[in-house]
Design a protein around this motif. Structure first.
Motif, short mmCIF file in Angstrom:
data_model
loop_
_atom_site.label_atom_id
_atom_site.label_comp_id
_atom_site.label_asym_id
_atom_site.label_seq_id
_atom_site.Cartn_x
_atom_site.Cartn_y
_atom_site.Cartn_z
N ASN A 55 0.89 -1.17 0.10
CA ASN A 55 -0.06 -0.01 -0.17
C ASN A 55 0.85 1.31 -0.11
N ILE A 56 2.19 1.10 -0.26
CA ILE A 56 3.12 2.27 -0.13
C ILE A 56 2.98 3.28 -1.33
N ARG A 57 2.18 2.80 -2.22
CA ARG A 57 1.73 3.48 -3.40
C ARG A 57 0.89 4.81 -3.17
N HIS A 58 0.34 4.66 -1.88
CA HIS A 58 -0.54 5.73 -1.54
C HIS A 58 0.33 7.11 -1.04
N ILE A 59 1.39 7.00 -0.98
CA ILE A 59 2.28 8.15 -0.72
C ILE A 59 2.34 9.03 -1.87
N VAL A 60 2.28 8.02 -3.22
CA VAL A 60 2.43 8.88 -4.40
C VAL A 60 0.92 9.55 -4.71
N TYR A 61 -0.03 8.86 -4.31
CA TYR A 61 -1.35 9.30 -4.50
C TYR A 61 -1.58 10.62 -3.88
N GLY A 62 -1.11 10.46 -2.58
CA GLY A 62 -1.47 11.52 -1.70
C GLY A 62 -0.53 13.03 -2.12
N LEU A 63 0.74 12.82 -2.60
CA LEU A 63 1.37 13.81 -3.04
C LEU A 63 0.75 14.38 -4.37
N SER A 64 0.01 13.40 -5.38
CA SER A 64 -0.49 14.04 -6.42
C SER A 64 -1.64 14.86 -6.08
N LEU A 65 -2.49 14.75 -4.88
CA LEU A 65 -3.60 15.06 -4.56
C LEU A 65 -3.40 16.45 -3.68
N ILE A 66 -2.21 16.63 -3.41
CA ILE A 66 -2.05 18.01 -2.61
C ILE A 66 -3.08 19.26 -3.13
N THR A 67 -2.72 19.58 -4.41
CA THR A 67 -3.31 20.68 -5.17
C THR A 67 -4.87 20.47 -4.76
N ARG A 68 -5.32 19.33 -5.04
CA ARG A 68 -6.91 19.12 -5.29
C ARG A 68 -7.39 19.04 -4.09
N PHE A 69 -6.79 18.61 -3.08
CA PHE A 69 -7.39 18.52 -1.68
C PHE A 69 -7.30 19.79 -0.76
N LYS A 70 -6.46 20.91 -1.47
CA LYS A 70 -6.15 22.06 -0.57
C LYS A 70 -7.30 22.85 -0.04
N ASP A 71 -8.52 22.61 -0.70
CA ASP A 71 -9.49 23.70 -0.09
C ASP A 71 -10.87 22.66 0.47
N VAL A 72 -10.29 21.32 0.82
CA VAL A 72 -11.45 20.40 1.04
C VAL A 72 -11.98 20.57 2.74
N GLY A 73 -10.92 21.24 3.35
CA GLY A 73 -11.39 21.49 4.97
C GLY A 73 -11.46 20.20 5.71
N LYS A 74 -12.83 20.27 6.53
CA LYS A 74 -12.83 19.35 7.42
C LYS A 74 -12.87 17.78 6.68
N TRP A 75 -13.29 17.82 5.39
CA TRP A 75 -13.08 16.29 4.90
C TRP A 75 -11.86 15.64 4.66
#
Length: 236
Positions: free
Chosen positions: A79-99
């Motif tokens: 499941n270490i691939r999720h590190i790459v997933y998280g990095l690629s979603l930093i911008t997309r999740f920037k404004d998701v707040g409490k979610w």
């Protein structure tokens, strides 16, 4: 909160994952019961672990009597691939707040494929929209695994070919993602590193049980090396 219109749109987005998760969740539940475990363990694993490939692997490792430390290490690498997933979603999740904490926990391969391909409708809260997609996928997986486990307690079933269900879903999602992104580099790296791992196994250098771990490690290293600059730019 989402309006009914936005909720229906999010739900429609998850329809492919619904069919996929029911299709692979049921075999997981069946396999769990067939290995001698109680049906309710499928719900416990799906609620708290929520990792399709990881759950499949965990059942096989538990049944083989693998030490807990080895299981934890194997799950980490799978499941270490999720590190790459998280990095690629930093911008997309920037404004998701409490979610954000919930989205981090509910991030799977299939949900990642959806979230990187959807556009938040005008007037919809980004966190609520992404969160709705993620929660629906979560419910689908739990439902499929529990149905399979319950069926396994009352129906005889042949398990021939069941393990291919997960591979089939990954293949379909990969095709859709490549068609949407036009980015062939990640799958090409994945194929190349898998071939390298198999060659190492055939040459007697790599044990057979380490093929997946080696392919994942090589793939991550290659992807980070190639895309490192892009990730650092997004973080900054």
């Amino acid at each position: 909160m989402l309006s009914q219109v936005h909720f229906r749109r999010a739900a429609r987005t998850t329809i492919p994952v619904f069919f996929g998760y029911i299709a692979i969740g049921i075999p997981f539940g069946l396999m769990l019961v067939n290995a001698g475990y109680p049906w309710w363990l499928s719900a416990v694993m799906s609620v708290f672990m929520y990792a399709g490939a990881g759950e499949y692997m965990a059942v096989a490792l538990f049944a083989a009597g693998t030490p807990l430390a080895a299981i934890l290490l194997a799950e980490l690498f799978v499941n270490i691939r999720h590190i790459v997933y998280g990095l690629s979603l930093i911008t997309r999740f920037k404004d998701v707040g409490k979610w954000k904490p919930l989205l981090v926990f509910l991030l799977t391969d299939e949900t990642y494929a959806l979230l990187t391909d959807v556009t938040v409708p005008d007037g919809a809260d980004a966190g609520a929209y992404y969160g709705t997609i993620a929660v629906l996928d979560y419910v689908y997986w739990i439902t499929g695994s529990v149905i399979g486990a319950l069926l396994g307690t009352v129906l005889p079933f042949s398990f021939a070919g069941v393990d291919f269900a997960l591979t089939a879903l990954f293949t379909v999602l990969l095709i859709n993602q490549v068609r949407a992104s036009k980015d062939f580099l990640p799958p090409a790296i994945g194929i190349a590193t898998t071939v390298v791992a198999i060659v190492l196994f055939r040459a007697g250098i790599l044990p057979g049980q380490h093929i997946i771990l080696a392919a994942i490690a090589l793939g991550l290293a290659a992807l980070v090396a190639v895309r490192g600059r892009k990730f650092r730019a997004e973080v900054s």
